[in-house]
Every structure is written in C-alpha cells, then in structure tokens.
Design a protein around this motif. Structure first.
Motif, short mmCIF file in Angstrom:
data_model
loop_
_atom_site.label_atom_id
_atom_site.label_comp_id
_atom_site.label_asym_id
_atom_site.label_seq_id
_atom_site.Cartn_x
_atom_site.Cartn_y
_atom_site.Cartn_z
N ALA A 197 -50.55 17.31 46.92
CA ALA A 197 -50.51 16.00 46.27
C ALA A 197 -51.48 15.96 45.08
O ALA A 197 -51.16 15.40 44.02
N ALA A 198 -52.67 16.54 45.26
CA ALA A 198 -53.63 16.60 44.14
C ALA A 198 -53.07 17.43 42.99
O ALA A 198 -53.29 17.10 41.81
N ALA A 199 -52.33 18.48 43.31
CA ALA A 199 -51.73 19.31 42.26
C ALA A 199 -50.68 18.52 41.49
O ALA A 199 -50.52 18.69 40.27
N VAL A 200 -49.95 17.66 42.18
CA VAL A 200 -48.98 16.79 41.50
C VAL A 200 -49.68 15.88 40.51
O VAL A 200 -49.24 15.70 39.36
N VAL A 201 -50.80 15.30 40.93
CA VAL A 201 -51.57 14.43 40.03
C VAL A 201 -52.06 15.22 38.82
O VAL A 201 -51.99 14.73 37.67
N LEU A 202 -52.55 16.41 39.05
CA LEU A 202 -53.01 17.27 37.96
C LEU A 202 -51.87 17.54 36.97
O LEU A 202 -52.05 17.44 35.75
N ALA A 203 -50.69 17.89 37.49
CA ALA A 203 -49.55 18.19 36.63
C ALA A 203 -49.12 16.96 35.83
O ALA A 203 -48.84 17.05 34.63
N VAL A 204 -49.07 15.83 36.48
CA VAL A 204 -48.67 14.59 35.80
C VAL A 204 -49.66 14.25 34.69
O VAL A 204 -49.26 13.91 33.56
N ASP A 205 -50.96 14.34 34.98
CA ASP A 205 -51.96 14.05 33.96
C ASP A 205 -51.88 15.03 32.80
O ASP A 205 -52.07 14.66 31.63
N ALA A 206 -51.61 16.30 33.11
CA ALA A 206 -51.50 17.30 32.05
C ALA A 206 -50.34 16.98 31.11
O ALA A 206 -50.46 17.11 29.88
N VAL A 207 -49.23 16.53 31.68
CA VAL A 207 -48.07 16.18 30.86
C VAL A 207 -48.35 14.90 30.07
O VAL A 207 -48.06 14.83 28.86
#
Length: 396
Positions: A197-207
C-alpha cells in the motif's frame, strides 16, 4: 475532597470492565480522537466576506510557523491503527465463538487460524455501528442548508459551512470500507500488504508531482494511504510488531522519512490541509502523511504499555471508557458544533475567535475561549445520539 458521585461512577465502570480488556488500546483510541477533535477546533476557522458571505480559513494559512501544531494533533494514523487492531481482534473472537457453537469445543481448539466463519454477520453488525450515526448528521445538514437557502444565503456560504463539517464522513467511509474488508485482510500478510500500500502511494505521488500526472489520481491514496496503519493494526492483533525494536524503528524511520520529504522534496510541513494551499498532505494522503503515520504507529506501540498501567486508576479509566463509548459520535459531530456556533454568531458580525481572520497569534486564545462551548454542544449531541440509537435498537 473527591466527589462521592464521581467516585461511585468510576467504581461502577471499573466493576463492569472485563478482566482481559486491553485498556492501553482504549487509551490510544481516546488520545487519537481527542487529537483529531482539538486539532480541528484549533485550525478550522470561518471569516466574514463581502455582502455577508462566509469563507473557510485556517490560522495555518496566515502563520505557517504553526505547522508543528499539526504534528501533535493530527492523529488519524493512530485512529486507523487502533481500528485495525480492534477489528481483527473482534473478528477472530467472533470466529472462535462461531466455530465453538457449530463444531464443539474440541474442534474449536484445533481449527487453526480464523477463517471468517462469522465474517458476514460480523461485517453487518460492524457496519451498523459505524454508519448508523451518519443519517442524523446528514438530516441536520440538509435542514441547515435548506434554511440558509430559504433565507437567501449565498451558495458559497452554505458550502463553506457544510464541507468542513461533513468532512469526517469521507474518513469514516474509508474506515468502514477497510473494516468491511477485514475478513479478507486477515488472510493476507500484514507487513507485505502495508508495504504494498505504501508503494502505491509512492507511485501515485511520483506520477502526480514528478511526471505532471492528473490531480484526481491522488484520490487512489485515500484507500492506500490509510490501509498502511490499518494493516499494521491487523498485524499487531495477530502477534506482529511485538518487539520494542520494531516500534523504535517505525518511529525513527517514519519521522526521518517525513522530514526528508518535507525538507528535500517540497511536501507541505503541515500534516493537515490548509485552505488555498496547492497541495494537502491529508486530502488525499501523500507519502509524507504515510511516513508521518508510521512514526505515530511506532510511538503508539511504545506508549501502549505505560498507558495500560495508567488506566488502572479508576477515575482515569472511567473517563477513557466514556470517551470510547461515543467515539463515532464525537468524530462525526465535532466540526458540526463549531459550524453551528459560527452560524448562530453571524448576526453579531465579526465575533472574535469565530468569524474573524485567524491572522495573528491573538486569535488562538480567542478560539480557546470557545472550546467549552464546543465541548458542551458536543456533549448534547452525544446524549441525543445515544437516545436515538437506543430507540433504534429497541425497535429493531
């Protein structure tokens, strides 16, 4: 000299508490809800505009140096963490009870991990408890909005008053969704799920921030961001996060991560939303909010034991038990009582601490003077909600 009535009440609550009750968890929940309420009461403001309009504001918009206040009072991660723990414990207990009733005591002792035997019934009961208080709140605001419209209030004023007051429903909706998913979450590996879930947040913020992606993509983090502390709570309930080293690592790592993201990557320093700001750490959650939440989870784990021992004092425990009894009502109604107070004060103009711009430090003591009024109204709302819930339960 102690009040005899207060002493008798504390003794009664003490006698009614089951021996195995985890009082430290209840204390954490009480502190989390107290932080949310006090934080919102101190950073949510309304100001008078031209032609009698009202706009939402915040002292953080005028005084960004007050951002550390949000680090103390934004305690939603603890709320979700304790919620995950309590839900997992409750469901496992319901499963054990259901298997004991259908298969006999011998099989119940050897049937392995919980398999959601009581899952559907448990989810229905839990959803009823969580969502039942929403109806009265929506009815009240429908009446307020209709009354304001009939009296010619501008749409902007109605929106400015209603949106902050109804904001807790968003978080309750996420909390309810995670609660409903608990039978599934119990089958997953807590650490892996939280990290994913934290990785999803990281990916979304990166985009969003690095690649110029659409702002709406951030709302994916509304579920993923709060799943992190909730899933850590589930892991705690099934025996994980047991060592002090883990708690220290979460506290230190989360705090360091949040500091790096704020200082080095431009994330807002405030852990609550600020009107007019381009980015909010909370709506939707950002990676900085997730890192900050990890630090809060670590601190909660370290505080759990001392709080449990402190709750052996009957009077303290009685206060915490009472607060836990009305957690959802407090969470849902705490901003409505502020908005209603501000609405009632409109006829008096720029009332200090209610309808004046929160542009100077003097505004804070002015707002503090209103806290007893907010607290009294919230107590009345809690009593009314309890009567309504009792009436619904009797008619069910």
């Amino acid at each position: 000299m102690r009040d005899p009535t207060e002493r008798r009440t504390a003794a009664r609550v003490e006698a009614m508490t089951p021996p195995g009750r985890d009082r430290g968890v209840d204390a954490l929940r009480a502190l989390a809800i107290a932080g949310v309420v006090l934080g919102h009461w101190l950073v949510t403001a309304w100001v008078l505009g031209p032609r009698g309009t009202v706009a939402v504001s915040s002292p953080l918009a005028f005084m960004p140096e007050l951002a550390p206040l949000s680090w103390v009072l934004q305690t939603l991660a603890v709320f979700f963490f304790v919620g995950g723990y309590a839900a997992a414990r409750s469901l496992r207990t319901a499963d054990d009870r259901a298997r004991a009733e259908t298969a006999g005591p011998a099989r119940a002792r050897t049937d392995g991990p919980a398999r959601a035997a009581a899952g559907p019934a448990w989810v229905r009961a839990r959803m009823g408890r969580l969502l039942r208080p929403v109806g009265p709140l929506l009815l009240v605001w429908a009446g307020i909005a209709a009354g304001l419209a009939l009296h010619g209030a501008p749409y902007a004023t109605v929106r400015a008053l209603a949106l902050p007051a109804l904001g807790p429903i968003w978080f309750l909706a996420v909390f309810a969704a995670l609660t409903a998913a608990t039978p599934l979450l119990l089958k997953l590996r807590p650490g892996v799920t939280a990290a994913s879930a934290a990785a999803v947040v990281l990916a979304v913020d990166a985009v969003r921030f690095g690649l110029g992606g659409p702002a709406w993509l951030g709302w994916v983090n509304l579920a993923a961001g709060w799943l992190v502390p909730y899933m850590l709570g589930v892991g705690w309930a099934v025996g994980g996060l047991a060592s002090r080293r883990t708690a220290v690592a979460l506290l230190a790592g989360g705090a360091a991560g949040a500091a790096v993201l704020v200082a080095g990557f431009g994330y807002p320093a405030s852990m609550v939303g600020v009107p007019g700001a381009g980015v909010s750490n909370l709506s939707p959650p950002t990676l900085a909010a997730v890192a900050f939440g990890l630090a809060q989870v670590g601190l909660a784990l370290l505080a759990h034991g001392p709080l449990g021992r402190l709750m052996r004092r009957p009077r303290l425990w009685a206060a915490v038990a009472l607060l836990n009894l009305f957690t959802m009502t407090i969470f849902l109604w705490h901003l409505t009582v502020v908005a209603v107070t501000a609405l009632a004060a409109l006829r008096f103009g720029a009332v200090p601490g209610l309808l004046t711009p929160p542009a100077h430090l003097s505004w804070l003591p002015e707002r503090l003077g209103w806290l007893p009024v907010f607290g009294g109204l919230l107590a009345l709302a809690g009593a009314a909600a309890k009567r309504l819930n009792d009436r619904v339960s009797r008619s069910a």
